[in-house]
Design an enzyme around this catalytic site. Structure first.
Site, PDB file in Angstrom:
ATOM      1  N   ASP A  21      -6.068   5.312  -5.001  1.00 43.74           N
ATOM      2  CA  ASP A  21      -5.855   5.920  -3.679  1.00 43.74           C
ATOM      3  C   ASP A  21      -7.141   6.561  -3.154  1.00 43.74           C
ATOM      4  OD1 ASP A  21      -4.486   6.650  -1.453  1.00 43.74           O
ATOM      5  OD2 ASP A  21      -3.328   8.256  -2.386  1.00 43.74           O
ATOM      6  N   ASN A  23      -9.243   5.139  -0.557  1.00 41.11           N
ATOM      7  CA  ASN A  23     -10.268   4.245   0.029  1.00 41.11           C
ATOM      8  C   ASN A  23     -10.551   4.596   1.491  1.00 41.11           C
ATOM      9  OD1 ASN A  23     -10.008   2.957  -2.374  1.00 41.11           O
ATOM     10  ND2 ASN A  23      -9.070   1.101  -1.575  1.00 41.11           N
ATOM     11  N   ARG A  34     -11.950   1.822   7.634  1.00 41.07           N
ATOM     12  CA  ARG A  34     -11.214   1.888   6.372  1.00 41.07           C
ATOM     13  C   ARG A  34     -11.546   0.737   5.417  1.00 41.07           C
ATOM     14  NH1 ARG A  34      -6.884   4.935   6.011  1.00 41.07           N
ATOM     15  NH2 ARG A  34      -5.873   3.395   4.705  1.00 41.07           N
ATOM     16  N   SER A  66       1.321  -2.376  -1.752  1.00 42.68           N
ATOM     17  CA  SER A  66       2.743  -2.066  -1.906  1.00 42.68           C
ATOM     18  C   SER A  66       3.584  -2.780  -0.847  1.00 42.68           C
ATOM     19  CB  SER A  66       2.960  -0.557  -1.784  1.00 42.68           C
ATOM     20  OG  SER A  66       2.813  -0.160  -0.433  1.00 42.68           O
ATOM     21  N   ASN A  69       2.826  -1.312   2.394  1.00 38.42           N
ATOM     22  CA  ASN A  69       1.499  -1.556   2.982  1.00 38.42           C
ATOM     23  C   ASN A  69       1.520  -2.650   4.067  1.00 38.42           C
ATOM     24  OD1 ASN A  69      -0.417  -0.875  -0.059  1.00 38.42           O
ATOM     25  ND2 ASN A  69       0.091   0.478   1.652  1.00 38.42           N
ATOM     26  N   TRP A  70       2.576  -3.482   4.103  1.00 39.61           N
ATOM     27  CA  TRP A  70       2.684  -4.490   5.168  1.00 39.61           C
ATOM     28  C   TRP A  70       2.766  -3.826   6.539  1.00 39.61           C
ATOM     29  CZ3 TRP A  70       1.232  -9.053   3.742  1.00 39.61           C
ATOM     30  CH2 TRP A  70       1.536  -9.556   2.485  1.00 39.61           C
ATOM     31  N   ARG A  72       0.880  -1.473   7.661  1.00 38.34           N
ATOM     32  CA  ARG A  72      -0.430  -1.023   8.170  1.00 38.34           C
ATOM     33  C   ARG A  72      -0.876  -1.939   9.314  1.00 38.34           C
ATOM     34  NH1 ARG A  72      -4.156   1.572   3.425  1.00 38.34           N
ATOM     35  NH2 ARG A  72      -2.532   2.954   2.675  1.00 38.34           N
ATOM     36  N   ILE A 196       4.315   9.503  -7.106  1.00 32.04           N
ATOM     37  CA  ILE A 196       4.418   8.230  -7.818  1.00 32.04           C
ATOM     38  C   ILE A 196       4.523   7.065  -6.824  1.00 32.04           C
ATOM     39  CG2 ILE A 196       5.826   6.936  -9.505  1.00 32.04           C
ATOM     40  CD1 ILE A 196       4.245   9.338 -10.652  1.00 32.04           C
ATOM     41  N   SER A 197       4.963   7.347  -5.587  1.00 31.54           N
ATOM     42  CA  SER A 197       4.997   6.347  -4.520  1.00 31.54           C
ATOM     43  C   SER A 197       5.645   5.017  -4.924  1.00 31.54           C
ATOM     44  CB  SER A 197       3.576   6.097  -3.992  1.00 31.54           C
ATOM     45  OG  SER A 197       3.050   7.270  -3.452  1.00 31.54           O
ATOM     46  N   GLU A 208       2.252   9.590 -19.684  1.00 30.56           N
ATOM     47  CA  GLU A 208       1.546  10.806 -19.279  1.00 30.56           C
ATOM     48  C   GLU A 208       0.973  10.543 -17.884  1.00 30.56           C
ATOM     49  OE1 GLU A 208       1.343  13.710 -20.768  1.00 30.56           O
ATOM     50  OE2 GLU A 208       2.544  12.992 -22.459  1.00 30.56           O
TER      51      GLU A 208
HETATM   52  C1  FPP Z   1      -5.260   3.048  -1.158  1.00 32.26           C
HETATM   53  O1  FPP Z   1      -6.216   3.680  -0.360  1.00 32.26           O
HETATM   54  C2  FPP Z   1      -5.625   1.669  -1.425  1.00 32.26           C
HETATM   55  C3  FPP Z   1      -4.941   0.558  -1.029  1.00 32.26           C
HETATM   56  C4  FPP Z   1      -3.700   0.617  -0.244  1.00 32.26           C
HETATM   57  C5  FPP Z   1      -5.394  -0.799  -1.316  1.00 32.26           C
HETATM   58  C6  FPP Z   1      -6.018  -0.985  -2.659  1.00 32.26           C
HETATM   59  C7  FPP Z   1      -6.993  -2.064  -2.501  1.00 32.26           C
HETATM   60  C8  FPP Z   1      -8.143  -2.178  -3.163  1.00 32.26           C
HETATM   61  C9  FPP Z   1      -8.530  -1.297  -4.268  1.00 32.26           C
HETATM   62  C10 FPP Z   1      -9.139  -3.196  -2.757  1.00 32.26           C
HETATM   63  C11 FPP Z   1      -8.744  -4.591  -2.949  1.00 32.26           C
HETATM   64  C12 FPP Z   1      -8.054  -4.833  -4.207  1.00 32.26           C
HETATM   65  C13 FPP Z   1      -8.212  -5.853  -5.004  1.00 32.26           C
HETATM   66  C14 FPP Z   1      -7.330  -5.873  -6.168  1.00 32.26           C
HETATM   67  C15 FPP Z   1      -9.186  -6.930  -4.833  1.00 32.26           C
HETATM   68  P1  FPP Z   1      -5.813   4.106   1.126  1.00 32.26           P
HETATM   69  O2  FPP Z   1      -6.260   3.025   2.029  1.00 32.26           O
HETATM   70  O3  FPP Z   1      -4.358   4.423   1.174  1.00 32.26           O
HETATM   71  O4  FPP Z   1      -6.685   5.390   1.279  1.00 32.26           O
HETATM   72  P2  FPP Z   1      -6.343   6.704   2.105  1.00 32.26           P
HETATM   73  O5  FPP Z   1      -5.135   7.322   1.444  1.00 32.26           O
HETATM   74  O6  FPP Z   1      -7.562   7.527   1.943  1.00 32.26           O
HETATM   75  O7  FPP Z   1      -6.080   6.282   3.511  1.00 32.26           O
END
Ligand code: FPP
Length: 253
Positions: A21, A23, A34, A66, A69-70, A72, A196-197, A208
């Site tokens: 989490d 990114n 983003r 997840s 996430n669709w 977004r 845990i989402s 743990e």
């Molecule tokens: C959460 O950060 C991350 C994601 C929803 C996507 C995870 C994707 C990757 C790590 C990159 C691509 C993956 C692979 C396996 C090639 P967020 O975007 O929810 O961050 P925020 O909470 O700060 O907005």
């Protein structure tokens, strides 16, 4: 002594799950879009997998996308799918070199055709690797997984191939997407959120939980070792008392 040297060989988590989490926040901090954060997340994925493999962990499972996430913005969803497809293709030589067996869980048929095909090709190309299993959770939601599991079991009962009395915890475990993985020992979530989402709800029954403020694109091997070190210094009682566990320990030495 560095952290790696302080990690004990006899108490290595067999299966580590990670909620990657932060990114978006990481990118925002640098005034970038983003997707810049997602792109910079790949180094962290490599560091976590190689770091885990080095200490002898047999499975790493990543929450990559997840079911929620669709929802977004389409631009971000498309960019994530492209990133996934391109990086899977690109990483195959590294997977082979490091003995990484790629696996995936979730409603994989939801993925765009290209991503789905690439994923299956990479799973097939790496199926004989044995050092570590790397599982991508894609279009994954734990409640969806459990619902799907219940349907599959109900089907067998209806067809007469399974008696209701024969259903036990193993039956459930065998019908989850993670049927070929051990229970999660350690679950890590980055970015300071303590939730845990909807992730691996059945599988983390005795895990743990480790939360760190580090944003996922900043996560490195040392952060993983910190989590493993803390895991090793907690007492996992599985419902027993400390005294019982000490007794068991004395019997095994
Ligand atoms: C959460 O950060 C991350 C994601 C929803 C996507 C995870 C994707 C990757 C790590 C990159 C691509 C993956 C692979 C396996 C090639 P967020 O975007 O929810 O961050 P925020 O909470 O700060 O907005």
């Amino acid at each position: 002594m560095n952290l790696l040297e302080q990690i004990k060989d006899n108490k290595i988590p067999k299966h580590i799950a990670i909620i990657m989490d932060g990114n978006g926040r990481w990118a925002k901090k640098q005034g970038m879009a983003r997707i810049f954060g997602h792109r910079n997340a790949l180094t962290s994925v490599r560091e976590a997998v190689i770091g885990a493999s080095e200490v002898g962990t047999k499975a790493v499972t990543l929450y990559a996308f997840s079911t929620e996430n669709w929802n977004r913005p389409k631009l971000e969803v498309d960019a994530l799918m492209t990133l996934l497809t391109q990086s899977l293709k690109k990483e195959v030589p590294e997977f082979q070199k490091n003995g990484v067996k790629v696996n995936a869980i979730g409603r994989l048929t939801d993925l765009p055709k290209n991503a789905y095909q690439t994923l299956n090709n990479v799973i097939d190309a790496t199926k004989n690797n044995t050092k570590i299993t790397l599982t991508f959770s894609l279009s994954y939601g734990s409640r969806e997984e459990i619902t799907n599991c219940v349907k599959k079991i109900a089907e067998q009962v209806t067809q007469g191939s399974l008696a209701i009395e024969a259903i036990d915890e193993t039956t459930i475990q065998q019908h989850l997407y993670t049927y070929n993985l051990p229970d999660v020992d350690l679950m890590i979530r980055t970015s300071g959120e303590q939730r845990i989402s909807n992730y691996l709800l059945w599988q983390i029954a005795y895990a743990e939980l480790y939360f760190t403020n580090t944003l996922w694109p900043d996560f490195r091997r040392e952060d993983l070792y910190k989590a493993i070190y803390e895991y090793q210094n907690r007492e996992r009682r599985f419902g027993k008392t400390s005294e019982q566990l000490e007794g068991e320990h004395e019997q095994t030495i």
